[in-house]
Design an enzyme around this catalytic site. Structure first.
Site, short mmCIF file in Angstrom:
data_model
loop_
_atom_site.label_atom_id
_atom_site.label_comp_id
_atom_site.label_asym_id
_atom_site.label_seq_id
_atom_site.Cartn_x
_atom_site.Cartn_y
_atom_site.Cartn_z
N SER A 12 -16.92 0.96 20.35
CA SER A 12 -17.25 0.41 19.04
C SER A 12 -18.71 0.65 18.72
O SER A 12 -19.61 0.19 19.45
CB SER A 12 -16.96 -1.08 19.01
OG SER A 12 -17.61 -1.65 17.90
N ASP A 39 -16.58 -0.70 12.87
CA ASP A 39 -16.41 -2.09 12.42
C ASP A 39 -17.06 -2.26 11.06
O ASP A 39 -18.28 -2.37 10.94
CB ASP A 39 -17.04 -3.04 13.44
CG ASP A 39 -16.19 -3.14 14.69
OD1 ASP A 39 -15.01 -3.51 14.57
OD2 ASP A 39 -16.70 -2.83 15.78
N HIS A 70 -11.85 -0.26 11.41
CA HIS A 70 -11.43 -1.66 11.41
C HIS A 70 -12.09 -2.37 10.24
O HIS A 70 -13.29 -2.64 10.27
CB HIS A 70 -11.86 -2.26 12.77
CG HIS A 70 -11.55 -3.71 12.93
ND1 HIS A 70 -12.08 -4.46 13.96
CD2 HIS A 70 -10.76 -4.55 12.22
CE1 HIS A 70 -11.63 -5.70 13.87
NE2 HIS A 70 -10.84 -5.78 12.83
N MET A 72 -12.99 -5.33 8.22
CA MET A 72 -13.11 -6.80 8.21
C MET A 72 -13.68 -7.18 6.85
O MET A 72 -14.83 -7.63 6.73
CB MET A 72 -14.00 -7.26 9.37
CG MET A 72 -13.29 -7.20 10.70
SD MET A 72 -14.44 -7.19 12.09
CE MET A 72 -14.80 -5.45 12.17
N ASP A 179 -9.41 -5.90 20.96
CA ASP A 179 -10.79 -5.75 20.50
C ASP A 179 -11.54 -7.06 20.70
O ASP A 179 -11.19 -8.08 20.10
CB ASP A 179 -10.74 -5.37 19.01
CG ASP A 179 -12.11 -5.11 18.41
OD1 ASP A 179 -13.12 -5.15 19.13
OD2 ASP A 179 -12.16 -4.85 17.19
C1 DX5 Z 1 -15.90 -7.72 16.52
C2 DX5 Z 1 -15.56 -6.27 16.40
C3 DX5 Z 1 -15.54 -5.54 17.68
C4 DX5 Z 1 -16.83 -5.54 18.46
C5 DX5 Z 1 -16.44 -5.71 19.90
O1 DX5 Z 1 -15.80 -8.28 15.27
O2 DX5 Z 1 -14.31 -6.10 15.80
O3 DX5 Z 1 -15.05 -4.21 17.52
O4 DX5 Z 1 -17.59 -4.38 18.33
O5 DX5 Z 1 -17.59 -5.89 20.64
P1 DX5 Z 1 -17.55 -6.26 22.18
O6 DX5 Z 1 -16.78 -5.17 22.88
O7 DX5 Z 1 -19.00 -6.29 22.56
O8 DX5 Z 1 -16.87 -7.58 22.29
ZN ZN Z 2 -13.45 -4.01 15.77
#
Ligand code: DX5
Ligand code: ZN
Length: 229
Positions: A12, A39, A70, A72, A179
């Site tokens: 990510s 993200d 992804h 959000m 994730d």
């Molecule tokens: C969180 C994101 C993730 C994030 C994960 O909202 O969707 O993709 O980058 O980060 P780690 O692997 O550090 O938990």
């Molecule tokens: Zn993510």
């Protein structure tokens, strides 16, 4: 998506150096990661703000990896075309952000991308029960979305296992992705529960010995779980 027996790694970019994304993309690919995870946050659906389709487009010229976007964001249907045009291979929307989820998933496929749906930790799997034929990927969030570096929510192991059973029973070939908080310790747990795509931010880009070591640590953990890497 056609049967991929192996476990795939999706670093990510949220945990990469924002001043050097092109380099991060290159390093992740050279380390053997099959996907790159983007993200996209709007400051409304989640408290944080990151980047949009322009970023995907700019990096598309630097990588042949599967671009896993992804979203959000609220009302994601307004931006699907833009992300598809920018070069997203998979576009994942949150079930919680879609009033007409089935329509939005169909819209993603129509755009030429593969359709993913994400569920926050508290959202039950029943939210996607009737759209399984419409999805190419199911993302089970193992933290509350918004930030990297959070702790894996252990209760999600049960949800991953149930999601695996649900997809298998439906005869779905959708990829099961996880994730949040994925590292060398949690990887064997999620893989044994049935996850097949591992998103990892801080454990890859924040690895003290570099991106390659981060990806290799995850592969090793997958192998320890008894799955193909
Ligand atoms: C969180 C994101 C993730 C994030 C994960 O909202 O969707 O993709 O980058 O980060 P780690 O692997 O550090 O938990
Ligand atoms: Zn993510």
């Amino acid at each position: 998506m056609s049967g991929v027996p192996r476990v795939l790694i999706a670093p990510s970019l949220l945990s990469a150096d924002f001043a050097h994304f092109a380099q991060a993309v290159r390093e992740a690919r050279e380390a053997g990661a099959e996907l790159l995870h983007f993200d996209v946050m709007d400051g409304v659906f989640v408290p944080n703000i990151t980047f949009g389709a322009q970023m995907v487009q700019a990096l598309r010229h630097h990588s042949d990896a599967i671009f896993d976007v992804h979203l959000m964001i609220v009302q994601p249907e307004r931006y699907i075309e833009q992300f598809a045009q920018a070069g997203a291979d998979i576009i994942t929307v949150h079930a919680e952000a879609c009033v007409h989820l089935q329509r939005t998933l169909a819209q993603i496929r129509e755009s030429g991308a593969r359709a993913g749906v994400a569920l926050n930790p508290a959202t039950p799997l029943s939210a996607i029960e009737y759209v399984i034929p419409d999805i190419d990927l199911l993302l089970v969030m193992t933290v509350n979305p918004g930030f990297g570096g959070q702790q894996f929510i252990t209760e999600m192991l049960r949800k991953i296992a149930r999601a695996r059973a649900m997809l298998d029973e439906a005869g779905s070939e959708a990829w099961l992705e996880v994730d949040g908080g994925i590292n060398g310790t949690t990887t064997p747990l999620v893989v044994r529960a049935g996850a097949r795509v591992l998103v990892a931010g801080s454990s890859v880009f924040g690895h003290p010995e570099g991106v390659r070591a981060g990806v290799e640590e995850l592969r090793q953990a997958v192998w320890e779980a008894g799955e193909k890497v």
